[in-house]
Write a protein that holds these residues in place. Structure first.
Motif, PDB file in Angstrom:
ATOM      1  N   ARG A  76       4.734  56.584 -44.921  1.00  0.00           N
ATOM      2  CA  ARG A  76       4.035  57.031 -43.709  1.00  0.00           C
ATOM      3  C   ARG A  76       4.771  56.630 -42.435  1.00  0.00           C
ATOM      4  N   HIS A  77       5.336  55.425 -42.418  1.00  0.00           N
ATOM      5  CA  HIS A  77       5.999  54.964 -41.194  1.00  0.00           C
ATOM      6  C   HIS A  77       7.479  55.325 -41.159  1.00  0.00           C
ATOM      7  N   GLY A  78       8.048  55.616 -42.314  1.00  0.00           N
ATOM      8  CA  GLY A  78       9.453  55.999 -42.339  1.00  0.00           C
ATOM      9  C   GLY A  78       9.656  57.498 -42.404  1.00  0.00           C
ATOM     10  N   GLY A  79       8.555  58.249 -42.621  1.00  0.00           N
ATOM     11  CA  GLY A  79       8.658  59.708 -42.685  1.00  0.00           C
ATOM     12  C   GLY A  79       9.496  60.185 -43.849  1.00  0.00           C
ATOM     13  N   ALA A  80       9.387  59.506 -44.990  1.00  0.00           N
ATOM     14  CA  ALA A  80      10.204  59.875 -46.150  1.00  0.00           C
ATOM     15  C   ALA A  80       9.410  59.621 -47.422  1.00  0.00           C
ATOM     16  N   ASP A  81      10.009  60.010 -48.546  1.00  0.00           N
ATOM     17  CA  ASP A  81       9.395  59.793 -49.854  1.00  0.00           C
ATOM     18  C   ASP A  81      10.258  58.778 -50.608  1.00  0.00           C
ATOM     19  N   PHE A  82       9.748  57.574 -50.774  1.00  0.00           N
ATOM     20  CA  PHE A  82      10.522  56.496 -51.382  1.00  0.00           C
ATOM     21  C   PHE A  82      10.987  56.868 -52.783  1.00  0.00           C
ATOM     22  N   ASP A  83      10.092  57.339 -53.630  1.00  0.00           N
ATOM     23  CA  ASP A  83      10.442  57.642 -55.019  1.00  0.00           C
ATOM     24  C   ASP A  83      11.487  58.743 -55.107  1.00  0.00           C
ATOM     25  N   ALA A  84      11.338  59.785 -54.265  1.00  0.00           N
ATOM     26  CA  ALA A  84      12.309  60.881 -54.282  1.00  0.00           C
ATOM     27  C   ALA A  84      13.685  60.383 -53.843  1.00  0.00           C
ATOM     28  N   GLN A  85      13.716  59.559 -52.810  1.00  0.00           N
ATOM     29  CA  GLN A  85      14.989  59.020 -52.340  1.00  0.00           C
ATOM     30  C   GLN A  85      15.633  58.117 -53.402  1.00  0.00           C
ATOM     31  N   GLU A  86      14.804  57.345 -54.080  1.00  0.00           N
ATOM     32  CA  GLU A  86      15.335  56.452 -55.111  1.00  0.00           C
ATOM     33  C   GLU A  86      15.904  57.249 -56.284  1.00  0.00           C
ATOM     34  N   ASP A  87      15.191  58.304 -56.694  1.00  0.00           N
ATOM     35  CA  ASP A  87      15.699  59.152 -57.784  1.00  0.00           C
ATOM     36  C   ASP A  87      17.032  59.794 -57.406  1.00  0.00           C
ATOM     37  N   GLN A  88      17.124  60.266 -56.182  1.00  0.00           N
ATOM     38  CA  GLN A  88      18.353  60.887 -55.711  1.00  0.00           C
ATOM     39  C   GLN A  88      19.491  59.872 -55.677  1.00  0.00           C
ATOM     40  N   SER A  89      19.177  58.653 -55.201  1.00  0.00           N
ATOM     41  CA  SER A  89      20.197  57.613 -55.131  1.00  0.00           C
ATOM     42  C   SER A  89      20.690  57.221 -56.522  1.00  0.00           C
ATOM     43  N   LYS A  90      19.762  57.103 -57.474  1.00  0.00           N
ATOM     44  CA  LYS A  90      20.145  56.751 -58.846  1.00  0.00           C
ATOM     45  C   LYS A  90      21.074  57.800 -59.446  1.00  0.00           C
ATOM     46  N   GLU A  91      20.756  59.053 -59.191  1.00  0.00           N
ATOM     47  CA  GLU A  91      21.583  60.131 -59.736  1.00  0.00           C
ATOM     48  C   GLU A  91      22.981  60.099 -59.118  1.00  0.00           C
ATOM     49  N   GLU A  92      23.042  59.823 -57.815  1.00  0.00           N
ATOM     50  CA  GLU A  92      24.342  59.741 -57.155  1.00  0.00           C
ATOM     51  C   GLU A  92      25.164  58.573 -57.709  1.00  0.00           C
ATOM     52  N   ILE A  93      24.500  57.434 -57.958  1.00  0.00           N
ATOM     53  CA  ILE A  93      25.200  56.280 -58.536  1.00  0.00           C
ATOM     54  C   ILE A  93      25.683  56.608 -59.938  1.00  0.00           C
ATOM     55  N   ARG A  94      24.840  57.280 -60.728  1.00  0.00           N
ATOM     56  CA  ARG A  94      25.221  57.656 -62.092  1.00  0.00           C
ATOM     57  C   ARG A  94      26.464  58.548 -62.077  1.00  0.00           C
TER      58      ARG A  94
END
Length: 372
Positions: free
Chosen positions: A118-136
């Motif tokens: 709500r305060h960051g204007g983003a979706d934490f889980d979606a960002q984390e999934d995207q980051s994990k895929e990029e790391i993989r």
């Protein structure tokens, strides 16, 4: 009876120069004594420190996290206050989002995720999934391996295990019965002679240890004693002899010889250089083993302290750092608890926000892409 703690040094005969072997013997003894003392200090300190971490430090970390979460919830509640201006709300939101993200690094918390979203204007889980895929994808490209299944890409151990498993599969697929095996080349005469020389030297070194052990065992064997008190004394001494021999502890065996008066400084002075060189070989190995054990304690301590690789970690510095961290945590908790009381007053909140430092460019970039 002489004390087992008397100093062991190799004095040289009155006539003639001091040989290199004798100097090396004394140097090794000094280093071994220092290493023993340091290892004993680590063995005493590290368990005590770990116990203090469990009983004091970790509970304070948990308390700080819980209090800070309460503070973020309070700021979330005050966010809609009518007396706050737009810029103040934006600053408050950045603070909540940034610190909720920090707390989420250590805990999967739905409340903190909601605050961040709500305060960051983003979706934490979606960002984390995207980051994990990029790391993989990045790790697959670097290692040339395809990781299958659900792997914790943020865990180096998990990635390494998956990489080795992948290598094992590739090796299994590529393996085939060897049709032609090269016969081992015969060893050259010089190599054989060198091996024979090294084996003979190793046997002489082992024999030096055996000679000391047998002399001690012959004198201290408790079964030969009829007096109960003397039998108990020799039993205790023999246990120390067995432990020193099993540990390849040349210094310990020599100290025991001094203690039971099998040798004295005069008899040490009359040892041949050849025998001293054999002693030195064992002492070097013993010193290397002690230093490796000490390095293991330093490594464990460095991990616990999150120390820089260039920091000199000692038992004293570890205790000092832990006490400092505990004091800092208590101070931080006290400050947060004061804020929990004072920031319910909107005037105090506005003053607090005004005094809040601006986010650095690095922090702003992290908030825009928190998983980079």
């Amino acid at each position: 009876m002489k004390s087992s703690q008397q100093t062991l040094r190799l004095v040289h005969p009155a006539a003639g120069p001091v040989s290199r072997a004798r100097k090396q013997f004394n140097t090794l003894i000094k280093k071994l004594e220092s290493a023993r003392a340091l290892l004993a200090q680590w063995k005493e300190t590290l368990p005590a420190v770990m116990s203090k971490i469990d009983s004091e430090y970790s509970p304070l970390v948990d308390t700080q996290g819980e209090r800070f979460k309460q503070l973020l919830l309070l700021l979330d509640e005050m966010h809609g206050h009518k007396l706050l201006g737009k810029r103040e709300r934006e600053k408050l939101s950045r603070f909540v989002a940034s610190n909720a993200l920090d707390l989420l690094a250590d805990a999967d918390d739905a409340v903190l995720k909601d605050l961040y979203n709500r305060h960051g204007g983003a979706d934490f889980d979606a960002q984390e999934d995207q980051s994990k895929e990029e790391i993989r994808l990045m790790m697959e490209m670097l290692l040339g391996a395809e990781f299958k299944g659900d792997i914790d890409v943020r865990s180096p151990e998990a990635m390494l295990k998956a990489f080795h498993a992948q290598l094992g599969e590739q090796d299994g697929e590529a393996a085939a019965p060897a049709q032609h095996r090269e016969e081992p080349r015969p060893k050259r005469a010089a190599d054989l002679a060198r091996e024979h020389r090294l084996d003979a030297e190793a046997q002489r070194v082992k024999q030096s240890m055996r000679d000391i052990f047998r002399k001690l065992a012959s004198q201290l064997h408790p079964d030969r004693e009829t007096d109960d008190a003397e039998r108990r004394r020799k039993t205790a001494l023999m246990q120390r002899v067995n432990a020193a021999y099993a540990a390849n502890d040349m210094l310990g065996l020599l100290e025991l010889q001094l203690e039971v008066e099998q040798i004295d400084q005069a008899s040490l002075a009359n040892l041949s250089d050849e025998r001293i060189k054999q002693y030195n070989k064992v002492l070097k190995e013993q010193l290397s083993e002690l230093e490796s054990e000490i390095d293991g304690f330093i490594c464990m301590a460095s991990v616990e302290m999150d120390a820089d690789i260039f920091d000199e970690v000692t038992p004293v510095s570890m205790i000092r750092a832990l006490d400092g961290d505990i004091a800092h945590l208590r101070l931080r908790i006290a400050i947060i608890e004061e804020d929990l009381q004072s920031l319910r007053d909107v005037k105090m909140l506005k003053a607090w926000l005004k005094a809040l430092p601006k986010l650095s460019k690095q922090q702003q970039q992290r908030d825009d892409d928190p998983f980079c």
